[in-house]
Design an enzyme around this catalytic site. Structure first.
Site, mmCIF file in Angstrom:
data_model
loop_
_atom_site.group_PDB
_atom_site.id
_atom_site.type_symbol
_atom_site.label_atom_id
_atom_site.label_comp_id
_atom_site.label_asym_id
_atom_site.label_seq_id
_atom_site.Cartn_x
_atom_site.Cartn_y
_atom_site.Cartn_z
ATOM 1 N N GLY A 14 0.775 -1.234 0.000
ATOM 2 C CA GLY A 14 0.000 0.000 0.000
ATOM 3 C C GLY A 14 0.807 1.286 0.000
ATOM 4 N N SER A 15 1.998 1.269 -0.583
ATOM 5 C CA SER A 15 2.767 2.518 -0.580
ATOM 6 C C SER A 15 2.167 3.546 -1.549
ATOM 7 C CB SER A 15 4.243 2.270 -0.886
ATOM 8 O OG SER A 15 4.436 1.907 -2.230
ATOM 9 N N ARG A 68 -15.550 -14.994 -10.005
ATOM 10 C CA ARG A 68 -15.125 -13.596 -10.109
ATOM 11 C C ARG A 68 -16.309 -12.645 -10.184
ATOM 12 N NH1 ARG A 68 -9.697 -13.016 -10.922
ATOM 13 N NH2 ARG A 68 -8.643 -14.874 -11.653
ATOM 14 N N ARG A 94 -5.991 -8.637 -8.316
ATOM 15 C CA ARG A 94 -7.088 -9.454 -8.838
ATOM 16 C C ARG A 94 -7.472 -8.937 -10.218
ATOM 17 N NH1 ARG A 94 -7.327 -13.953 -6.825
ATOM 18 N NH2 ARG A 94 -9.445 -14.266 -7.549
ATOM 19 N N HIS A 112 0.962 1.031 -13.030
ATOM 20 C CA HIS A 112 1.740 -0.127 -13.478
ATOM 21 C C HIS A 112 3.223 0.250 -13.466
ATOM 22 C CE1 HIS A 112 2.599 -3.866 -15.502
ATOM 23 N NE2 HIS A 112 3.358 -3.206 -16.354
ATOM 24 N N ALA A 144 -8.919 -0.705 -18.671
ATOM 25 C CA ALA A 144 -9.710 -1.286 -19.758
ATOM 26 C C ALA A 144 -9.783 -2.788 -19.487
ATOM 27 C CB ALA A 144 -9.028 -0.992 -21.091
HETATM 28 C C1 GRF Z 1 3.482 -1.066 -7.417
HETATM 29 O O1 GRF Z 1 4.738 -1.246 -7.989
HETATM 30 C C2 GRF Z 1 2.430 -0.862 -8.472
HETATM 31 O O2 GRF Z 1 2.906 -0.194 -9.593
HETATM 32 C C3 GRF Z 1 2.058 -2.274 -8.835
HETATM 33 O O3 GRF Z 1 2.110 -2.993 -7.627
HETATM 34 C C4 GRF Z 1 2.993 -2.336 -6.722
HETATM 35 C C5 GRF Z 1 2.196 -2.040 -5.500
HETATM 36 O O4 GRF Z 1 2.981 -1.470 -4.491
HETATM 37 N N1 GRF Z 1 0.785 -2.308 -9.503
HETATM 38 P P1 GRF Z 1 2.286 -0.733 -3.272
HETATM 39 O O5 GRF Z 1 1.337 -1.757 -2.643
HETATM 40 O O6 GRF Z 1 1.574 0.454 -3.787
HETATM 41 O O7 GRF Z 1 3.404 -0.391 -2.345
#
Ligand code: GRF
Length: 217
Positions: A14-15, A68, A94, A112, A144
């Site tokens: 969750g950073s 799902r 997910r 991403h 998307a």
């Molecule tokens: C991040 O690198 C994000 O780009 C990817 O998963 C990671 C999650 O990291 N989708 P965090 O949980 O936000 O620290």
């Protein structure tokens, strides 16, 4: 202006969620984080969100087996209950059904850790190193139905160094992620993004102006 109500969906650390929470503390930020939802009860980010006074919910995907549709319906019900305007996926591991994605078209963002459309999927830093990429980075995009695709809202780049390991590269990209996600959410919450022919226009302009570019770290 009425602040948009945002839900952040997480699965782990969750950073990025924390970066959005911090950004939304600013008085003039156009969005408030109304909910953090995790599909894993042990997601570390939940504690941070709770400590920040934000409502948290767990919808454990394991309770739904392979269904799902039912999982997404449960998530949707909670989002509606909290009157959510915008959904931010932040390390949410997910895959979502296409009908859920359609329901949130133009109102659901993802981050991403690569410069899309390069390196979709997992292990992006390792793959960038293996490919000998000289520039790497992160992308915030509208979600998307196809994974890691959708109109690009913001990107930030880092130079790959000769002595980079997967960890060192990941750390620099993460720093970029924490800068571009709050920026992208701000633009969306302010209604400044329009999608035309699959591309984002910011204030009606196809290429972001200098203020939207993140310099290399
Ligand atoms: C991040 O690198 C994000 O780009 C990817 O998963 C990671 C999650 O990291 N989708 P965090 O949980 O936000 O620290």
């Amino acid at each position: 202006m009425q602040r948009k109500r945002v839900a952040i969906l997480i699965s782990g650390r969750g950073s990025n969620m924390s970066a959005l929470i911090e950004a939304a503390k600013a008085k003039n930020y156009p969005a408030e984080i109304a909910l953090v939802l995790s599909n894993r009860p042990d997601a570390a980010g939940l504690e941070f969100a709770h400590a920040a006074g934000i409502q948290t919910r767990v919808i454990d995907h394991r309770d739904f087996g392979k269904d799902r549709v039912a999982f997404d319906a449960a998530v949707q019900a909670v989002l509606l209950q909290h009157r959510i305007d915008i959904v931010c996926l932040a390390g949410f591991m997910r895959l979502l059904t296409s009908s859920f994605v359609s329901a949130w078209q133009g109102r659901m963002l993802n981050i991403h850790p690569a410069l899309l459309p390069a390196f979709k999927g997992l292990h992006t830093h390792q793959r960038a190193l293996e490919a000998g990429a000289k520039i790497h980075g992160a992308t915030v995009h509208f979600v998307a139905p196809e994974m890691d695709s959708g109109p690009i809202i913001a990107q930030g780049a880092v130079a790959v160094r000769a002595d980079d390991s997967e960890e060192s590269l990941a750390a620099r990209v993460l720093g970029i992620e924490h800068r571009i996600y709050p920026l992208a959410l701000k633009l969306v919450a302010e209604g400044r993004i329009r999608v035309e022919n699959g591309r984002c226009l910011i204030d009606g302009v196809p290429v972001p102006d200098a203020a939207h570019l993140v310099p290399s770290a």
